[in-house]
Structure formats: C-alpha cells, structure tokens
Design an enzyme around this catalytic site. Structure first.
Site, PDB file in Angstrom:
ATOM      1  N   TRP A 200       0.803  -1.208   0.000  1.00  0.00           N
ATOM      2  CA  TRP A 200       0.000   0.000   0.000  1.00  0.00           C
ATOM      3  C   TRP A 200       0.848   1.276   0.000  1.00  0.00           C
ATOM      4  O   TRP A 200       1.759   1.402  -0.809  1.00  0.00           O
ATOM      5  CB  TRP A 200      -0.987  -0.049   1.168  1.00  0.00           C
TER       6      TRP A 200
ATOM      7  N   GLU B 117       1.983  -1.401  21.535  1.00  0.00           N
ATOM      8  CA  GLU B 117       1.798  -2.841  21.648  1.00  0.00           C
ATOM      9  C   GLU B 117       2.146  -3.481  20.311  1.00  0.00           C
ATOM     10  O   GLU B 117       2.669  -2.811  19.414  1.00  0.00           O
ATOM     11  CB  GLU B 117       0.377  -3.206  22.112  1.00  0.00           C
TER      12      GLU B 117
ATOM     13  N   GLU C 139       1.486  -1.823  16.967  1.00  0.00           N
ATOM     14  CA  GLU C 139       2.330  -0.676  16.641  1.00  0.00           C
ATOM     15  C   GLU C 139       1.601   0.654  16.478  1.00  0.00           C
ATOM     16  O   GLU C 139       2.145   1.573  15.884  1.00  0.00           O
ATOM     17  CB  GLU C 139       3.156  -0.963  15.370  1.00  0.00           C
TER      18      GLU C 139
END
Length: 637
Positions: free
Chosen positions: A270, A387, A390
């Site tokens: 992407w 966490e 990210e």
C-alpha cells in the site's frame, strides 16, 4: 498509471523522465534467492512478471519491474507455477502467442536469470526494465551501451543482457525506465540481470552468468535448497509442498551479508510503496523487527535449524541492541534503526529466544540484563509505548505476557550460573503477573456480563470508559472496553495463564463473536490497517480503510487448542493457514473474501506460524512455550 500502460508508452520509444519512482503491489506470487551465500540478490514476482530485486542486501530494493511487451502491449496476468523450492515459471498468453518465463539466480553471483520461451505468431518482443537502485529510483542514470540496458547511481549499477542480444530502444533520465528489443533465436533467449558497484562490474557479472548458461545455474540453485531442506525433518501434519516452501521462505529472508538479520517481508504494501509523505524512504517490511525475528527463529528452531536461531539471537543482541539496552521497533539488516518507537514485547523477545536456546554465556546474559533493565525502568512499566500492532500505547495483555515470561526466562538463565540477580527479576515478574487482570480485564464491558480481556487499556483501569482512536483511518474514538484482540492468548502460549482459566475461556468466546470471520480473525475492533471497502490500498489520511483477517491467528488459536487437548481442531487450523496460500505458495499478511489481499506477501510471520504449529501438533503442545513460566503460573508444577 498502471504498469501495463507505462509499458505501452515506453515501448513507443518514450524519451522523457519517467514518473516518480514507486514500487509494485505487495502480493508477491513468488520470492526467491539462491541458498548459497555468494549470491547477494533476491527476486520477487508479481502478477505481471519480475518485480523488486534486492541488491546488495535485503533492505535495499534495486529494481521496480521487468515487463515483457509484445507488439506494444505489456504481458499481464501470468499464471505462476512453482517448479522447485523458490523457483518459478510464469506463463503469459496473448492473441496468437504464448510466453513462458522461468526464473532462477546465479548461485555464485549477483545475477537474476530469466529463460524466455516465445511461441506462436511472429511478433515484436521487447522488455521494459525499471531499475530503482539503492532504494530510490529517482536518482538513476542510464549508461549508453550498444548491447545492454545499463543504469547506475552513486552506489550501485545494473545491467540487463541477453544471450542472443538485446537492442536498446529508449531510456530516460531521473527515474530511468529502459526498453530493449529482444533477438529471439528459435523463439528463445535468456536474460541476465546483473548488479555491481559500477556499470563495468554489473556488465561483467551479467555476462559471466550468461556464459555458464541457465540450466547449470538452475541445477545448482535447486541443489542448494534440496540440500538445506534434506538436512531437516518434516512434520507429518503439514502439507509437504507448503511446509518446504515455508521453510525456504524463512531461510531466504535472512540477509547474506548480515547473518541473523531476517526481514519481515520482501514487499512494500500500500502506501509504503507509493506515498513519500508516509514513507520518505520506501522499504518498510524489508526490515528486521525483533518480534518477527523471534517468530521466525522459534519456527526455524522447531524445524531443527538451530544455527539460524542462534544467529537471530546474536543479531538482536550484538547488532540491534542500543547503548541504553533497548531494541528499536525495527532496523535495516545493517542494524541501523528505521522506526524508533519502543515496544516492550520486543525487549522480551531475546529473553524468550535465549531460553529456548539455553544460552548462558556471559555476553548473552549481559545483553539480556541490559534489555531487562531498560524494560523495567520505563515509566508505569509494564506500560508500553506501542503494543504489537504498533499504533497504541497502554497496558496490553499480550505485551505484558511477553514481559512477564521474558523476565522469568532471564531469571532461569541467570539462576543456572548462580547469578543473584535472578531473584529480583522473578519478583518483578510475580508482581506484574498478580496485576494482569487489574490492568486489562473489564467487568463492565458491552460484550459480556462476564470478565474479559481487552485489547489494551490506556490507563490501567479497564472498567473506566476511557476512549481513544484506534488509528489507521478510523473515523471516531471508541470506548476501550469495546475493543478486544486475539493477542491476549499470548498469556496462555507463554505460560502465564492456563488454557482453562475462566477469564481466558470467556474472552475466547467474546473474541470469536466480535472478530472471527470465516476461518480467520481481525486484529481488533475498528482496525483500519487494510484496504478500502472496494479493495483499494491503505493510505493514511485519505479516507476510511478496513483491516482484513490475519491467518496468523489460526496458528495462535491452534496452539491454544493443543493445550486444551483438541488436536483435531489444531490440525484444522493448520489447514486453514494453508488455504490462504496463493499459486506460488506464498502466505499473506491478510485475507479478504477467501484470498490474500495486496498486503505483505509473503509475510515471514505467517510462514513461521505455519511451521511452528505443524511442529506443535507433532509434539502435542506448543513447542516454544517456556516450561519455566508455565510451571510458575499456569500449571503450578
């Protein structure tokens, strides 16, 4: 502008600079490199031919694409066929013609070879080659050469030659895109794409590879992978072809100049492949995350490649670890930090891996102690800046599980050599273990009248309706009690909680109701890291996007089911992961409508989860579960 249209324009003798350099879609149909370390080149295949080639290391893409053009139209929508371990054939068809392209690399040199077999009516056959040297194609320069397509930048060079000759037709400046006419003899030719520090070196490399011939290189390439796979056992539960491909993919993601550096994926999904604002330097995913490194290393260790697991640990402690003791979010294969946020589970990763390897040498223990001291010194520990997904800070049950287990594993290793610091780390781990529910379990959430683990809490107060934006293009804030995550099962996998703990069982039910779709699960409620509603690419800040389901969760659920005694369910999870493979046997990051999306493919983590679950089924329990942790908390041995 689509790649085929670019090819058509270039085949018409385009002589102006190409558009700004970008990369191809991330759903690779193939990924390959020679097993031999003398060949510092890796290739990827897309649906329309050769995509990114990496040189001189796995954090440095050196090309964008190599496209076949027939009578002014780009060959597209190939059928990809694995014909060996990480070797492939692609078949293209057009009106009255067929082209079969077979790929390998020279095991002794930095060369990718393509055997082109063209049949059917007479046609004008050309190639369009887009080099993107040294991670940036906007500063390349074409080099005049009568019988080759040559380009250079300040650090590297590429040369495309053919055994029956190639006639340069056009080239651009800036983002160089080169076109050459092929001289097919008997409908066949071999292309050699060589690399070096200078144009002369690249030409010498490519031409030397041609002299030895495609068949010889292909045989040596195949023999290298056959020897590697033949040195390892294979679990009975796994599909042989997918298992061996997965093992080869994992081994291939290790850089050859930087031993122990395993990248997450040889792809740029992407916006990470086309948006300079989000990714000023393209290359995301072709990086080393300590978390993914642990996943890969534990799978290779389970499969019997112990030396690779040791190299992975050495890279984390000798190369990635910073002077203050922490491991950054990710690094290039050289160890240079790329994204620099702190994720506490990544500090624990080398502790877990060291325990699996039984490492008690002084250098290893000193490195682990530095990581532990950094981890426990953070404000409000075990709070984490990010966490494992990210994009959020807080108290995450999955992250806390890794922190607790890491400290217990470190304490055990220290205890083996009589180091008195072991008691301190056990005390901290015990204190955190006693408060996991206090920080992360809600009793007032909307999904159940029974307690369940949350994705995370921002404040360590799970019954408070604190709100936050999940990130990644989500339009609104949500109540923290209304987001769950399959990652809580890290508590079970790592031995902090038993599989039959009541809160664990209730959270399994809630997670299934909220996140399970078909065979797989979403990461959490409101996940926006994925594609647009119509399948268009994720691009931060440009409208709503939707995270799809992740095959890795089938593996994590299978490990949980093994602990619950349901081996049949675990076998079904293994088959579910296998169902996500594309024709080239590449496993994706995400799945939508029964097939991989244009997310990172192959994702090393997914292949590692397949391998590890297969060996866990063989063993009857998760092979990487640290017994020292389980005996202390989950099983009370």
């Amino acid at each position: 502008m689509t790649p085929p249209l670019v090819a058509v324009l270039l085949a018409s003798a385009l002589t102006v600079p190409g558009p700004p350099a970008t990369y191809m879609p991330a759903d690779k149909q193939g990924f390959g490199t020679a097993r031999q370390s003398e060949s510092p080149v890796w290739f990827t295949l897309g649906r329309d031919g050769l995509n990114e080639v990496f040189y001189p290391d796995l954090s440095t893409p050196a090309t964008r694409e190599l496209t076949l053009v027939v009578d002014g139209r780009a060959a597209a929508n190939a059928r990809t066929e694995p014909i060996g371990r990480l070797r492939y054939r692609q078949v293209f068809r057009g009106p009255g013609w067929q082209a079969r392209l077979t790929y390998t690399t020279d095991p002794s040199r930095a060369t990718v070879l393509v055997d082109v077999e063209f049949s059917g009516r007479p046609a004008d056959v050309r190639v369009v080659f887009d080099p993107n040297l040294s991670r940036d194609g906007d500063d390349d320069t074409a080099v005049d050469q009568p019988d080759a397509l040559v380009a250079r930048d300040q650090r590297a060079a590429s040369a495309l030659v053919a055994d029956h000759g190639i006639t340069p037709v056009s080239a651009t400046t800036g983002n160089v895109v080169q076109t050459g006419e092929l001289r097919l003899r008997g409908g066949r030719t071999t292309l050699a794409l060589g690399f070096g520090g200078t144009p002369e070196q690249a030409l010498t490399t490519a031409r030397s590879s041609l002299v030895e011939g495609f068949p010889r290189h292909a045989r040596r390439y195949d023999r290298g992978w056959e020897d590697y796979l033949g040195s390892l056992e294979r679990p009975r539960a796994a599909d042989r072809d997918l298992y061996e491909t997965s093992m080869a993919v994992l081994a291939a993601t290790e850089d050859k100049r930087n031993p122990g550096a395993f990248v997450a994926s040889p792809s740029f999904p992407w916006a990470f492949g086309f948006d300079r604002e989000i990714a000023p330097e393209f290359g995301s995913y072709a990086l080393v995350w300590p978390r993914d490194q642990y996943q890969v290393a534990s799978a290779l260790l389970a499969a019997g490649d112990t030396r690779a697991a040791h190299r992975a640990l050495d890279f984390m402690l000798d190369v990635q670890q910073q002077p203050d003791g922490h491991l950054p979010q990710n690094t290039r294969v050289t160890g240079e930090p790329h994204w620099t946020n702190v994720q506490q589970d990544e500090q624990a990763a080398p502790m877990l891996l060291a325990w699996l390897l039984g490492r008690t040498d002084r250098d290893t223990l000193d490195g682990l102690v530095r990581a532990a001291e950094f981890m426990i010194a953070q404000p409000d520990a075990p709070f984490t800046q990010q966490e494992r997904w990210e994009n959020q800070s807080g108290y995450s049950p999955g992250t806390i599980a890794a922190e607790i287990a890491g400290l217990v594993c470190l304490a055990d290793l220290l205890g083996r050599v009589g180091d008195p610091r072991a008691a301190r780390y056990l005390g901290i781990a015990d204190g955190w273990e006693a408060r996991v529910e206090e920080w992360t379990v809600t009793r007032t959430g909307p999904f159940s009248d029974r307690p369940y683990y949350l994705r995370l809490t921002k404040d360590g107060q799970p019954d408070r309706g604190t709100t936050y934006n999940p990130g990644d293009n989500h339009p609104t804030e949500i109540d923290q009690r209304a987001a769950v995550d399959p990652s809580f099962l890290e508590l079970v996998r790592l031995g902090v909680r038993s599989h039959d703990d009541p809160v664990v069982r209730d959270t399994v039910r809630v997670v299934d109701e909220q996140l399970k779709r078909g065979r797989f699960w979403h990461r959490y409620n409101g996940d926006g890291y994925g594609e647009r509603a119509d399948g268009g690419p994720w691009n931060l800040g440009h409208g709503r996007t939707y995270g799809r389901t992740w095959p890795i969760f089938a593996g994590e659920r299978g490990e949980y089911e093994l602990l619950a005694g349901d081996q049949g369910a675990a076998r079904r999870r293994l088959a579910d992961i296998a169902s996500a493979a594309n024709p080239g046997r590449m496993l994706p990051e995400q799945v939508w409508l029964g097939r991989g999306t244009t997310s990172a493919t192959p994702l090393a983590w997914t292949h590692a989860q397949y391998v590890r679950l297969a060996w866990s089924i063989e063993a009857g329990a998760p092979v990487e579960r640290p017994a020292v942790v389980a005996c202390r908390y989950a099983e009370r041995c």
